[in-house]
Write a protein that holds these residues in place. Structure first.
Motif, mmCIF file in Angstrom:
data_model
loop_
_atom_site.group_PDB
_atom_site.id
_atom_site.type_symbol
_atom_site.label_atom_id
_atom_site.label_comp_id
_atom_site.label_asym_id
_atom_site.label_seq_id
_atom_site.Cartn_x
_atom_site.Cartn_y
_atom_site.Cartn_z
ATOM 1 N N LEU A 143 43.628 -51.229 31.654
ATOM 2 C CA LEU A 143 44.137 -50.507 32.821
ATOM 3 C C LEU A 143 43.137 -49.478 33.322
ATOM 4 C CD1 LEU A 143 46.355 -49.554 34.805
ATOM 5 C CD2 LEU A 143 47.207 -48.087 32.958
ATOM 6 N N ALA A 144 42.667 -48.602 32.436
ATOM 7 C CA ALA A 144 41.771 -47.524 32.863
ATOM 8 C C ALA A 144 40.470 -48.075 33.435
ATOM 9 C CB ALA A 144 41.484 -46.587 31.696
ATOM 10 N N GLY A 145 39.863 -49.020 32.730
ATOM 11 C CA GLY A 145 38.572 -49.526 33.168
ATOM 12 C C GLY A 145 38.630 -50.335 34.435
ATOM 13 N N SER A 146 39.615 -51.233 34.524
ATOM 14 C CA SER A 146 39.658 -52.157 35.664
ATOM 15 C C SER A 146 40.260 -51.549 36.915
ATOM 16 C CB SER A 146 40.440 -53.419 35.283
ATOM 17 O OG SER A 146 41.799 -53.123 35.022
ATOM 18 N N VAL A 147 41.292 -50.711 36.754
ATOM 19 C CA VAL A 147 41.994 -50.157 37.917
ATOM 20 C C VAL A 147 41.332 -48.895 38.427
ATOM 21 C CG1 VAL A 147 44.164 -49.099 38.681
ATOM 22 C CG2 VAL A 147 44.200 -51.197 37.319
ATOM 23 N N PHE A 148 40.895 -48.027 37.520
ATOM 24 C CA PHE A 148 40.351 -46.735 37.942
ATOM 25 C C PHE A 148 38.817 -46.713 37.943
ATOM 26 C CE2 PHE A 148 44.630 -45.615 36.521
ATOM 27 C CZ PHE A 148 45.063 -44.819 37.576
ATOM 28 N N HIS A 149 38.213 -46.865 36.767
ATOM 29 C CA HIS A 149 36.788 -46.556 36.653
ATOM 30 C C HIS A 149 35.889 -47.530 37.421
ATOM 31 C CE1 HIS A 149 37.204 -43.256 33.772
ATOM 32 N NE2 HIS A 149 38.204 -43.964 33.262
ATOM 33 N N ALA A 150 36.051 -48.820 37.198
ATOM 34 C CA ALA A 150 35.138 -49.776 37.832
ATOM 35 C C ALA A 150 35.146 -49.656 39.360
ATOM 36 C CB ALA A 150 35.465 -51.198 37.392
ATOM 37 N N VAL A 162 31.897 -53.736 29.170
ATOM 38 C CA VAL A 162 32.073 -54.150 27.785
ATOM 39 C C VAL A 162 33.530 -54.527 27.552
ATOM 40 C CG1 VAL A 162 31.908 -53.492 25.354
ATOM 41 C CG2 VAL A 162 30.235 -52.621 27.008
ATOM 42 N N THR A 163 33.775 -55.782 27.253
ATOM 43 C CA THR A 163 35.091 -56.259 26.839
ATOM 44 C C THR A 163 34.911 -57.583 26.120
ATOM 45 O OG1 THR A 163 37.298 -56.978 27.535
ATOM 46 C CG2 THR A 163 35.509 -57.345 29.104
ATOM 47 N N SER A 164 35.670 -57.776 25.050
ATOM 48 C CA SER A 164 35.596 -59.031 24.306
ATOM 49 C C SER A 164 36.639 -60.035 24.781
ATOM 50 C CB SER A 164 35.797 -58.774 22.805
ATOM 51 O OG SER A 164 37.061 -58.180 22.573
ATOM 52 N N ASN A 165 37.518 -59.604 25.695
ATOM 53 C CA ASN A 165 38.602 -60.454 26.183
ATOM 54 C C ASN A 165 38.088 -61.388 27.275
ATOM 55 O OD1 ASN A 165 40.839 -61.255 27.968
ATOM 56 N ND2 ASN A 165 42.100 -59.950 26.666
ATOM 57 N N PRO A 166 38.153 -62.709 27.073
ATOM 58 C CA PRO A 166 37.611 -63.634 28.075
ATOM 59 C C PRO A 166 38.262 -63.496 29.448
ATOM 60 C CG PRO A 166 38.024 -64.780 26.002
ATOM 61 C CD PRO A 166 38.635 -63.429 25.869
ATOM 62 N N GLU A 167 39.555 -63.261 29.488
ATOM 63 C CA GLU A 167 40.221 -63.099 30.787
ATOM 64 C C GLU A 167 39.719 -61.853 31.507
ATOM 65 O OE1 GLU A 167 44.429 -63.150 30.362
ATOM 66 O OE2 GLU A 167 44.495 -65.185 29.537
ATOM 67 N N ARG A 168 39.530 -60.776 30.766
ATOM 68 C CA ARG A 168 39.025 -59.547 31.382
ATOM 69 C C ARG A 168 37.559 -59.707 31.802
ATOM 70 N NH1 ARG A 168 41.844 -54.882 27.517
ATOM 71 N NH2 ARG A 168 43.998 -55.276 28.223
ATOM 72 N N GLN A 169 36.809 -60.481 31.041
ATOM 73 C CA GLN A 169 35.433 -60.760 31.456
ATOM 74 C C GLN A 169 35.419 -61.488 32.797
ATOM 75 O OE1 GLN A 169 33.656 -62.933 28.211
ATOM 76 N NE2 GLN A 169 33.113 -61.068 27.077
ATOM 77 N N GLN A 170 36.302 -62.496 32.951
ATOM 78 C CA GLN A 170 36.391 -63.216 34.220
ATOM 79 C C GLN A 170 36.831 -62.292 35.346
ATOM 80 O OE1 GLN A 170 38.966 -66.594 33.642
ATOM 81 N NE2 GLN A 170 37.593 -67.622 32.210
ATOM 82 N N GLN A 171 37.781 -61.409 35.043
ATOM 83 C CA GLN A 171 38.264 -60.464 36.039
ATOM 84 C C GLN A 171 37.128 -59.536 36.496
ATOM 85 O OE1 GLN A 171 41.306 -57.874 34.515
ATOM 86 N NE2 GLN A 171 41.572 -56.762 36.446
ATOM 87 N N ALA A 172 36.342 -59.054 35.551
ATOM 88 C CA ALA A 172 35.233 -58.164 35.900
ATOM 89 C C ALA A 172 34.198 -58.890 36.754
ATOM 90 C CB ALA A 172 34.584 -57.614 34.635
ATOM 91 N N ASP A 214 27.783 -59.091 40.355
ATOM 92 C CA ASP A 214 26.463 -58.791 39.795
ATOM 93 C C ASP A 214 26.532 -58.089 38.442
ATOM 94 O OD1 ASP A 214 25.252 -59.885 42.041
ATOM 95 O OD2 ASP A 214 25.294 -57.976 43.126
ATOM 96 N N VAL A 215 27.733 -57.790 37.956
ATOM 97 C CA VAL A 215 27.851 -57.014 36.729
ATOM 98 C C VAL A 215 27.416 -57.852 35.528
ATOM 99 C CG1 VAL A 215 30.227 -57.623 36.064
ATOM 100 C CG2 VAL A 215 29.350 -55.341 35.581
ATOM 101 N N ARG A 216 26.805 -57.191 34.566
ATOM 102 C CA ARG A 216 26.496 -57.830 33.296
ATOM 103 C C ARG A 216 27.657 -57.602 32.335
ATOM 104 N NH1 ARG A 216 20.496 -56.083 31.498
ATOM 105 N NH2 ARG A 216 21.169 -53.992 32.138
ATOM 106 N N LEU A 217 27.830 -58.495 31.381
ATOM 107 C CA LEU A 217 28.927 -58.411 30.437
ATOM 108 C C LEU A 217 28.393 -58.262 29.021
ATOM 109 C CD1 LEU A 217 31.181 -61.265 31.870
ATOM 110 C CD2 LEU A 217 31.495 -58.797 32.172
ATOM 111 N N ALA A 218 29.131 -57.499 28.223
ATOM 112 C CA ALA A 218 28.831 -57.367 26.800
ATOM 113 C C ALA A 218 30.146 -57.453 26.045
ATOM 114 C CB ALA A 218 28.129 -56.042 26.513
ATOM 115 N N ALA A 219 30.132 -58.100 24.908
ATOM 116 C CA ALA A 219 31.357 -58.290 24.143
ATOM 117 C C ALA A 219 31.698 -57.091 23.275
ATOM 118 C CB ALA A 219 31.250 -59.540 23.273
#
Length: 355
Positions: free
Chosen positions: A15-22, A37-47, A53-58
Motif C-alpha cells: 500500500l505505502a509503496g505503490s499508492v503513495f511513494h512511487a 524492491v519487491t519479491s512478489n511477482p504480481e507487485r513486480q508486474q504492477q510496478a 523504465d523502473v528496475r526491479l530487485a527481489a
C-alpha cells in the motif's frame, strides 16, 4: 531544479509503496524512480506497468549491492524492517526517507537520527498528512488568529471495518509494530505536536473490539500540551457513524471539518498530481463560528486549501539538491513516538503519564 535527477530506490511495493511513494516520487522534479524492491511477482508486474523504465530487485540486498548507482533510499516496507533497512542505507552513505513510524521506539528513532547526523546524511520521515487539505486550512486559521486561543483540539481518523483484514498491520505480534495506535495514531499525534507543541502528559484508552482482532482497533489519546492546549485524538476501525475529522475550539471561535482529504482516494484510483490536485467540492468545506452547530448552519464556510502531498517530496529533493531544511526530521518523529509509548503505557496501567 536542473541537471540529472536523483536516482531513488524504493523498498516495498505494498500500500505505502505503490499508492503513495512511487507516484509522488515519479511526479517530483529532481527525482527519478530508479528501482523498486519487491519479491512478489504480481507487485513486480504492477510496478513495471505503472513505471515502464523502473528496475526491479527481489531483495534489499540486491539494491544495496549497487548502492553507488543510487542517490536516495525510500523505506516503505513493513514497520519492523524500518530500522534495519534505514541503518543499512545510512551506513552505505545514502540519504533515507522512512515511512511512519520511523521506528518501534523513540530510542531507536533517536539512534537513527544520531547515525544520520554523524554521517551528515538526510534522514526524513514520511508524515504526508502534514499536507492534508484540512490540516493546511487549520494552520492558516491558527496563523491568522481566527479562533483566538485554542483550548481543545479534537482529531478523528475513524473507519468502519467490522471485520479484520489481516496482515501485519493487524497482527498481535509485538515485533510487527501493528495496531491503530502506531498506524493512524502516528498521524494524529504528529499533527497535534506540529500544531500545539510538546506534550506534557498523556492519557489513553485502547481496546480490541472486533471478533478475531489481535491488536488495538479502537483507541483514544488525550494529550495535555506544555502550553495548556488539550488534544483529544481518536483512531478507530469500529466507528459505525463517523465524527468530524477536526473540531477545534478556541476563545473566539471554533472550526469543524468533516470528511477525509481526497488525495489518498485519488492515488488509489490511479490519478496523479496535476492541475486541480488536492481540491475538494465546496459542499465539503468546514465552518468557522461560535454559538451554534455547523450542522444547523452555524458559522461561515471556510474554503479548504488544496491538499499537497507532492510538497513533501519536493522538499526532500530541495533538501538534497540545495541544502534546504528537512521537511520532517527523525527527532520530530521520535517526539511523536514518546507520546505513542506513553499512550500504550497509560492504557495498559490505567494511569496518566507525565513526559
Amino acid at each position: 531544479m536542473t541537471g540529472t535527477p536523483l536516482r531513488v530506490g524504493l523498498v516495498g511495493y505494498g500500500l505505502a509503496g505503490s499508492v503513495f511513494h512511487a507516484p509522488l516520487i515519479a511526479a517530483t522534479e529532481g527525482l527519478a524512480l530508479d528501482t523498486v524492491v519487491t519479491s512478489n511477482p504480481e507487485r513486480q508486474q504492477q510496478a513495471r506497468a505503472g513505471f515502464p523504465d523502473v528496475r526491479l530487485a527481489a531483495t534489499p540486498d540486491e539494491l544495496f549491492a549497487r548502492a553507488a548507482e543510487l542517490d536516495l533510499i525510500v523505506v516503505a516496507s513493513p514497520n519492523k524492517t524500518h530500522v534495519p533497512l534505514a541503518t543499512t542505507a545510512l551506513k552505505a552513505g545514502l540519504p533515507v526517507v522512512v515511512d511512519k513510524p520511523v521506528a518501534g521506539t523513540a530510542a531507536e528513532a533517536r539512534e537513527l537520527a544520531a547515525l544520520a547526523e554523524e554521517r551528515e546524511l538526510l534522514l526524513s520521515v514520511f508524515q504526508n498528512r502534514r499536507w492534508d487539505n484540512d490540516f493546511l486550512t487549520l494552520r492558516k486559521l491558527l496563523n491568522e488568529g481566527e479562533l483566538g486561543d485554542v483550548w481543545r483540539f479534537e482529531s478523528r481518523f475513524e473507519r468502519w471495518r467490522p471485520k479484520p483484514k489481516g496482515g501485519w498491520r493487524e497482527s498481535g505480534d509485538p515485533t510487527e509494530i501493528g495496531g491503530l495506535l502506531y498506524d493512524l495514531g502516528s498521524h494524529v499525534v504528529d499533527q497535534a505536536l506540529v500544531l500545539f507543541g510538546p506534550a506534557a502528559s498523556v492519557y489513553a484508552e485502547t481496546d480490541i473490539r472486533r471478533p478475531g482482532a489481535e491488536t488495538d482497533d479502537d483507541t483514544f489519546i488525550a494529550i495535555t500540551h506544555a502550553n495548556g492546549v488539550r488534544s483529544h485524538l481518536y483512531v478507530s476501525a469500529t466507528t459505525a457513524q463517523l465524527g468530524p475529522r477536526f473540531r477545534v475550539l478556541g476563545s473566539s471561535a471554533g472550526y469543524v471539518k468533516y470528511g477525509l482529504d481526497p488525495q489518498e482516494a485519488a492515488l488509489r484510483d490511479g490519478l496523479r498530481p496535476g492541475p486541480g490536485w488536492g481540491t475538494e467540492d465546496e459542499s465539503l468545506w468546514g465552518r468557522v463560528g461560535s454559538g451554534e452547530s455547523p450542522v444547523t448552519g452555524g458559522g461561515r464556510p471556510e474554503p479548504t486549501l488544496p491538499g499537497d502531498y507532492p510538497a513533501y517530496y519536493a522538499a526532500v529533493a530541495k533538501a538534497l539538491l540545495e541544502g534546504a531544511p528537512n521537511p520532517v526530521t527523525a527527532r520530530e518523529a521520535a517526539a511523536a513516538l514518546d507520546v505513542l509509548e506513553a499512550a500504550r503505557r497509560s492504557a495498559r496501567e490505567k494511569v496518566t503519564v507525565t513526559l
